[in-house]
Design a protein around this motif. Structure first.
Motif, short mmCIF file in Angstrom:
data_model
loop_
_atom_site.label_atom_id
_atom_site.label_comp_id
_atom_site.label_asym_id
_atom_site.label_seq_id
_atom_site.Cartn_x
_atom_site.Cartn_y
_atom_site.Cartn_z
N ALA A 82 0.82 -1.21 0.00
CA ALA A 82 0.00 0.00 0.00
C ALA A 82 0.85 1.26 0.00
CB ALA A 82 -0.95 -0.01 1.19
N ALA A 92 -4.89 3.52 -1.90
CA ALA A 92 -4.70 2.12 -1.56
C ALA A 92 -5.38 1.84 -0.23
CB ALA A 92 -3.21 1.79 -1.48
N ASP A 94 -5.77 -0.62 2.69
CA ASP A 94 -5.13 -1.79 3.28
C ASP A 94 -5.57 -2.04 4.71
OD1 ASP A 94 -3.74 0.39 4.30
OD2 ASP A 94 -1.82 -0.64 4.33
#
Length: 184
Positions: A82, A92, A94
């Motif tokens: 990420a 991203a 995560d």
């Protein structure tokens, strides 16, 4: 908590983990790993439109003394880069917060954890490790469906993980009992 079986979708990776679940609740078996879990969960959510998804299954304990059943409050995607994706200027995801959890953190990845070095590295961030939870939670998040992860410790994320087939039935019985207790 009391759940209406008609409004709940139970998702498990394998038939063995789902062996003792109540039959009145819709069940989807995803197969093992994040890709299989994400694809099957997305398809099932779109088709069945549940009000709640329960992802049940086994997990490895990343820290000594962790046994029993857990309902994580946070799930992380432990084998996703990420930070590198963000450094390239992209979003991203995560980590996903899960309401009504017990304070534990579940790490999900496609790595079947049996190596103590890998286990200890993941343990810096989480209590438990599995291979599907994050993927199911992310599919639910994108679909706007609440999700609860219910994981039972089957091993210590070491060589004992290779004995999964010997302990999965006992784990499945406890998962089935927990789900039955939650139903209306």
């Amino acid at each position: 908590m009391s759940l209406d079986p008609a409004k709940v979708l139970v998702i498990a990776a394998t038939k063995a983990e789902a062996a003792h679940l109540p039959t009145e609740v819709p069940l989807v078996l995803t197969g093992i790993g994040k890709v299989e879990a994400a694809a099957a969960a997305t398809e099932a959510i779109a088709a069945l439109r549940p009000e709640l998804v329960l992802n049940v299954g086994t997990a490895g304990a990343l820290r000594p003394g962790l046994t029993g059943l857990f309902v994580p409050s946070l799930v992380v995607n432990h084998d996703f880069s990420a930070d590198a994706i963000r450094a390239l200027g992209h979003d991203a995801v995560d980590e996903i917060d899960l309401p009504d959890g017990d304070g534990t953190v579940l790490a999900t990845g496609d790595l079947f954890v049996t190596d103590p070095v890998a286990r200890d590295a993941i343990a810096a961030r989480a209590h438990l490790v599995d291979m599907e939870g994050f993927a199911v939670a992310r599919a639910c998040q994108r679909a706007g469906v609440p999700c609860r992860l219910v994981k039972i410790v089957s091993d210590a994320a070491d060589d004992s993980a290779l004995e999964w087939t010997a302990v999965v039935d006992a784990c499945a019985r406890l998962l089935g009992h927990w789900v039955r207790e939650q139903l209306a």
